[in-house]
Design an enzyme around this catalytic site. Structure first.
Site, PDB file in Angstrom:
ATOM      1  N   VAL A  16       0.835  -1.211   0.000  1.00 32.54           N
ATOM      2  CA  VAL A  16       0.000   0.000   0.000  1.00 32.54           C
ATOM      3  C   VAL A  16       0.872   1.265   0.000  1.00 32.54           C
ATOM      4  O   VAL A  16       0.664   2.174  -0.815  1.00 32.54           O
ATOM      5  CB  VAL A  16      -0.966   0.007   1.213  1.00 32.54           C
ATOM      6  CG1 VAL A  16      -1.813   1.276   1.217  1.00 32.54           C
ATOM      7  CG2 VAL A  16      -1.859  -1.231   1.202  1.00 32.54           C
ATOM      8  N   GLY A 136     -10.943  -2.040   0.740  1.00 30.15           N
ATOM      9  CA  GLY A 136     -10.011  -1.424  -0.213  1.00 30.15           C
ATOM     10  C   GLY A 136     -10.485  -0.102  -0.762  1.00 30.15           C
ATOM     11  O   GLY A 136     -10.676   0.873  -0.029  1.00 30.15           O
ATOM     12  N   ILE A 138     -13.340   0.713  -2.049  1.00 30.35           N
ATOM     13  CA  ILE A 138     -14.783   1.002  -2.015  1.00 30.35           C
ATOM     14  C   ILE A 138     -15.095   2.039  -0.934  1.00 30.35           C
ATOM     15  O   ILE A 138     -14.772   1.834   0.237  1.00 30.35           O
ATOM     16  CB  ILE A 138     -15.611  -0.264  -1.717  1.00 30.35           C
ATOM     17  CG1 ILE A 138     -15.258  -1.389  -2.686  1.00 30.35           C
ATOM     18  CG2 ILE A 138     -17.104   0.031  -1.760  1.00 30.35           C
ATOM     19  CD1 ILE A 138     -15.917  -2.719  -2.353  1.00 30.35           C
ATOM     20  N   GLY A 189      -0.186  -8.921  -3.844  1.00 29.49           N
ATOM     21  CA  GLY A 189      -0.223  -7.895  -2.789  1.00 29.49           C
ATOM     22  C   GLY A 189      -1.558  -7.799  -2.076  1.00 29.49           C
ATOM     23  O   GLY A 189      -1.847  -6.809  -1.416  1.00 29.49           O
ATOM     24  N   LYS A 207     -12.893  -6.136   9.925  1.00 29.35           N
ATOM     25  CA  LYS A 207     -13.675  -5.237   9.067  1.00 29.35           C
ATOM     26  C   LYS A 207     -15.155  -5.271   9.459  1.00 29.35           C
ATOM     27  O   LYS A 207     -15.837  -4.238   9.458  1.00 29.35           O
ATOM     28  CB  LYS A 207     -13.501  -5.634   7.607  1.00 29.35           C
ATOM     29  CG  LYS A 207     -12.086  -5.358   7.093  1.00 29.35           C
ATOM     30  CD  LYS A 207     -11.854  -6.068   5.777  1.00 29.35           C
ATOM     31  CE  LYS A 207     -10.492  -5.749   5.201  1.00 29.35           C
ATOM     32  NZ  LYS A 207     -10.125  -6.629   4.092  1.00 29.35           N
TER      33      LYS A 207
HETATM   34  N1  LIG Z   1      -2.467  -4.961   0.937  1.00 32.82           N
HETATM   35  C1  LIG Z   1      -3.781  -4.654   0.849  1.00 32.82           C
HETATM   36  O1  LIG Z   1      -4.475  -4.997  -0.114  1.00 32.82           O
HETATM   37  C2  LIG Z   1      -4.419  -3.856   1.934  1.00 32.82           C
HETATM   38  C3  LIG Z   1      -3.778  -3.573   3.104  1.00 32.82           C
HETATM   39  N2  LIG Z   1      -4.411  -2.856   4.083  1.00 32.82           N
HETATM   40  C4  LIG Z   1      -3.709  -2.541   5.309  1.00 32.82           C
HETATM   41  O2  LIG Z   1      -2.639  -1.643   5.005  1.00 32.82           O
HETATM   42  C5  LIG Z   1      -1.571  -1.851   5.909  1.00 32.82           C
HETATM   43  C6  LIG Z   1      -0.300  -2.143   5.115  1.00 32.82           C
HETATM   44  O3  LIG Z   1      -0.497  -3.305   4.343  1.00 32.82           O
HETATM   45  P1  LIG Z   1       0.570  -3.741   3.228  1.00 32.82           P
HETATM   46  O4  LIG Z   1       1.088  -2.563   2.503  1.00 32.82           O
HETATM   47  O5  LIG Z   1      -0.077  -4.816   2.455  1.00 32.82           O
HETATM   48  O6  LIG Z   1       1.739  -4.351   4.136  1.00 32.82           O
HETATM   49  P2  LIG Z   1       3.223  -4.705   3.716  1.00 32.82           P
HETATM   50  O7  LIG Z   1       3.642  -5.836   4.587  1.00 32.82           O
HETATM   51  O8  LIG Z   1       3.330  -4.865   2.235  1.00 32.82           O
HETATM   52  O9  LIG Z   1       4.049  -3.395   4.115  1.00 32.82           O
HETATM   53  C7  LIG Z   1       4.318  -3.039   5.439  1.00 32.82           C
HETATM   54  C8  LIG Z   1       5.313  -1.898   5.460  1.00 32.82           C
HETATM   55  O10 LIG Z   1       5.511  -1.491   6.802  1.00 32.82           O
HETATM   56  C9  LIG Z   1       6.902  -1.434   7.077  1.00 32.82           C
HETATM   57  N3  LIG Z   1       7.112  -1.740   8.488  1.00 32.82           N
HETATM   58  C10 LIG Z   1       6.792  -2.876   9.136  1.00 32.82           C
HETATM   59  N4  LIG Z   1       7.120  -2.768  10.444  1.00 32.82           N
HETATM   60  C11 LIG Z   1       7.638  -1.536  10.611  1.00 32.82           C
HETATM   61  C12 LIG Z   1       8.185  -0.825  11.716  1.00 32.82           C
HETATM   62  N5  LIG Z   1       8.239  -1.375  12.932  1.00 32.82           N
HETATM   63  N6  LIG Z   1       8.643   0.439  11.522  1.00 32.82           N
HETATM   64  C13 LIG Z   1       8.588   0.993  10.277  1.00 32.82           C
HETATM   65  N7  LIG Z   1       8.108   0.365   9.188  1.00 32.82           N
HETATM   66  C14 LIG Z   1       7.643  -0.879   9.361  1.00 32.82           C
HETATM   67  C15 LIG Z   1       7.546  -2.434   6.174  1.00 32.82           C
HETATM   68  O11 LIG Z   1       8.907  -2.068   5.983  1.00 32.82           O
HETATM   69  P3  LIG Z   1       9.897  -2.894   5.011  1.00 32.82           P
HETATM   70  O12 LIG Z   1       9.349  -2.673   3.632  1.00 32.82           O
HETATM   71  O13 LIG Z   1      11.222  -2.254   5.197  1.00 32.82           O
HETATM   72  O14 LIG Z   1       9.808  -4.309   5.447  1.00 32.82           O
HETATM   73  C16 LIG Z   1       6.682  -2.277   4.915  1.00 32.82           C
HETATM   74  O15 LIG Z   1       7.181  -1.250   4.113  1.00 32.82           O
HETATM   75  C17 LIG Z   1      -2.019  -2.987   6.832  1.00 32.82           C
HETATM   76  O16 LIG Z   1      -2.649  -2.423   7.966  1.00 32.82           O
HETATM   77  C18 LIG Z   1      -3.057  -3.716   5.998  1.00 32.82           C
HETATM   78  O17 LIG Z   1      -3.994  -4.425   6.777  1.00 32.82           O
HETATM   79  C19 LIG Z   1      -5.686  -2.380   3.933  1.00 32.82           C
HETATM   80  C20 LIG Z   1      -6.374  -2.627   2.794  1.00 32.82           C
HETATM   81  C21 LIG Z   1      -5.814  -3.420   1.716  1.00 32.82           C
HETATM   82  N1  LIG Z   2      -5.709  -8.792   3.080  1.00 28.91           N
HETATM   83  C1  LIG Z   2      -6.820  -7.944   2.836  1.00 28.91           C
HETATM   84  C2  LIG Z   2      -6.333  -6.658   2.245  1.00 28.91           C
HETATM   85  C3  LIG Z   2      -7.363  -5.618   2.246  1.00 28.91           C
HETATM   86  O1  LIG Z   2      -7.960  -5.260   3.227  1.00 28.91           O
HETATM   87  C4  LIG Z   2      -7.768  -8.602   1.862  1.00 28.91           C
HETATM   88  O2  LIG Z   2      -7.374  -9.594   1.250  1.00 28.91           O
HETATM   89  O3  LIG Z   2      -8.904  -8.144   1.758  1.00 28.91           O
END
Ligand SMILES: NC(=O)C1=CN([C@@H]2O[C@H](COP(=O)(O)OP(=O)(O)OC[C@H]3O[C@@H](n4cnc5c(N)ncnc54)[C@H](OP(=O)(O)O)[C@@H]3O)[C@@H](O)[C@H]2O)C=CC1
Ligand SMILES: N[C@@H](CC=O)C(=O)O
Length: 430
Positions: A16, A136, A138, A189, A207
């Site tokens: 994200v 997401g 929506i 992703g 959710k």
């Molecule tokens: N993926 C999806 O489709 C969706 C995700 N979400 C929510 O969005 C959020 C992020 O998801 P997503 O992007 O998929 O997760 P990822 O695992 O892809 O990314 C997590 C990021 O957080 C960083 N990170 C983790 N721990 C720490 C820390 N202690 N300090 C600083 N940075 C840290 C990681 O760093 P590094 O890259 O260096 O490891 C990475 O860049 C979550 O809450 C998820 O539930 C919500 C809707 C949809």
């Molecule tokens: N892991 C979640 C990401 C979005 O919230 C999903 O699959 O719906």
């Protein structure tokens, strides 16, 4: 229009976060026009400085010291897309306390400890926005919180987890195996850092808790949600649904009845003619039923970096406008403490497949087990003969306690070799 930039600190640059950076870079001019000031990415906190990223982030913006970033005096908005409970909670609280507004996609944290965050935001007189946390791209939370604030929402039903919908859809349409489909969802992703959250229904439960809280102006936590995931859904269950012209979906259902709230997440069979049956891949859909408006349906991409970043950016624009005008948006509305109805008292229907001895009287004996528990049967049919004899029974509505007692009784019967599949069926029988 202001020349002073809106300074944004981004926590996390994964699926994200990287797309948030991309949109900030590619749509800088549009964002400036919509916010009324340039939007500047002032820092990006990550865990590993040298990890490969999907976007180019200037090295001087990257830091591993997230706390120092969120407590910088010049930061206007903190966007939290790290995920998980800690350190996300501590960082959001520190950001609010230090005067920044917050945008987050973190449903796990909101469903576990939302009230602490809302109270901190109210105390600091700052915004806390989280549209991306549910479904997401929506827009569903803003309509529930604002557009439907004058109506009485009675039911929310939907597919709110993209990963599990992707897996079930692949199993149904291409015969893919569970593991193979999950790996693909991870590569795209969609999945959480620990995909158990998706597969075992924790993500959908979080959710559902957020949706129920907003829909019913109550405080519903993840622990209040009855949760079952899809790890027990077999290829045979999917095939059995197909035979009945149905599909298996992981549903989130929140209902308000007699002033009690019931919230549940579980796999269920739905007829192919049902609108939710055509929700494919990682798409999500949410039905809302309210007294005055009737039925509303929200549909769109429910997971993935780019769709989620769209929702994050929408919140960022809103919060940015508020910063410029020195206001905040609507906070948590007044809430009622409502009793959470136990799953056993919830009305549902079951589809049960039972391997039985192939002899006269078997059907009557199985029907008797349903009758003993006061459960009426809609469909019963025998498939196969001899060693392959199987009965498939679909019930009418009964409480979950009556239905599970029936299944227990069936398991103890001499003529029953094995209860091979138990699945809820969504929708009232005809
Ligand atoms: N993926 C999806 O489709 C969706 C995700 N979400 C929510 O969005 C959020 C992020 O998801 P997503 O992007 O998929 O997760 P990822 O695992 O892809 O990314 C997590 C990021 O957080 C960083 N990170 C983790 N721990 C720490 C820390 N202690 N300090 C600083 N940075 C840290 C990681 O760093 P590094 O890259 O260096 O490891 C990475 O860049 C979550 O809450 C998820 O539930 C919500 C809707 C949809
Ligand atoms: N892991 C979640 C990401 C979005 O919230 C999903 O699959 O719906």
């Amino acid at each position: 229009m202001s020349n002073k930039p809106l300074k944004v600190a981004l926590l996390g640059c994964g699926s994200v976060g990287s797309q948030v950076v991309r949109l900030l870079q590619e749509q800088a001019a549009d964002l400036e026009a919509r916010v009324g000031a340039p939007v500047e990415l002032a820092g990006v906190a990550v865990r590993r400085l040298d990890a490969p990223r999907e976007v180019e982030v200037p090295a001087e913006l990257l830091t591993t010291d997230a706390h120092a970033l969120v407590t910088r005096d010049d930061i206007d908005v903190v966007v939290e897309v790290i995920g998980g409970i800690e350190p996300a909670r501590t960082l959001i609280l520190a950001a609010l306390e230090h005067g920044a507004s917050v945008v987050t996609a973190n449903k796990a944290l909101l469903a576990e400890d939302g009230p602490t965050l809302f109270e901190a935001a109210a105390k600091a007189e700052r915004d806390l926005y989280y549209e991306a946390a549910v479904a997401g791209a929506i827009p569903i939370l803003r309509p529930l919180r604002e557009s439907l604030a004058g109506d009485r929402v009675t039911r929310v039903l939907g597919i709110v987890n993209g990963t599990t919908n992707f897996i079930l859809d692949k199993m149904d349409t291409s015969g893919a195996g569970f593991e193979e489909a999950l790996e693909e969802a991870q590569e795209l992703g969609y999945a959480e850092a620990d995909p158990t959250a998706d597969v075992e229904g924790f993500d959908a439960a979080a959710k559902a808790a957020i949706l129920a809280s907003l829909a019913f102006h109550s405080r519903v936590k993840a622990e209040d949600v009855h949760r079952e995931g899809i790890s027990e859904v077999s290829a045979a269950d999917v095939a059995s649904a197909r035979d009945m012209d149905a599909v298996v979906k992981l549903l989130a259902i929140a209902e308000l009845r007699d002033d009690q709230v019931s919230v549940r997440v579980h796999p269920a069979m739905i007829p192919r003619s049902h609108p939710l049956a055509s929700v494919r891949e990682a798409y999500n859909a949410v039905f809302v039923e309210s007294e005055a408006a009737g039925q509303l349906m929200f549909y769109g991409p429910g997971a993935g970096g780019s769709p989620t970043a769209s929702a994050v950016l929408g919140d960022l624009v809103t919060v940015g406008r508020h910063r410029l005008t020195g206001t905040t948006g609507v906070g948590e509305s007044a809430y009622a403490d409502r009793v959470v109805r136990p799953m056993g008292e919830t009305l549902t229907r079951y589809h049960v497949a039972i391997d039985v001895e192939d002899r006269a009287g078997v059907l009557a004996a199985v029907a008797q087990a349903f009758a003993d528990n006061d459960v009426s049967i809609q469909i019963v049919r025998q498939e196969g003969r001899g060693d392959d004899a199987q009965l498939v029974v679909v019930s009418h509505q009964a409480t979950d306690a009556q239905l599970s007692a029936t299944v227990e009784q069936l398991r103890g019967m001499e003529i029953v070799r094995e209860v091979t599949s138990v699945m809820r069926v969504e929708g009232e029988s005809e």
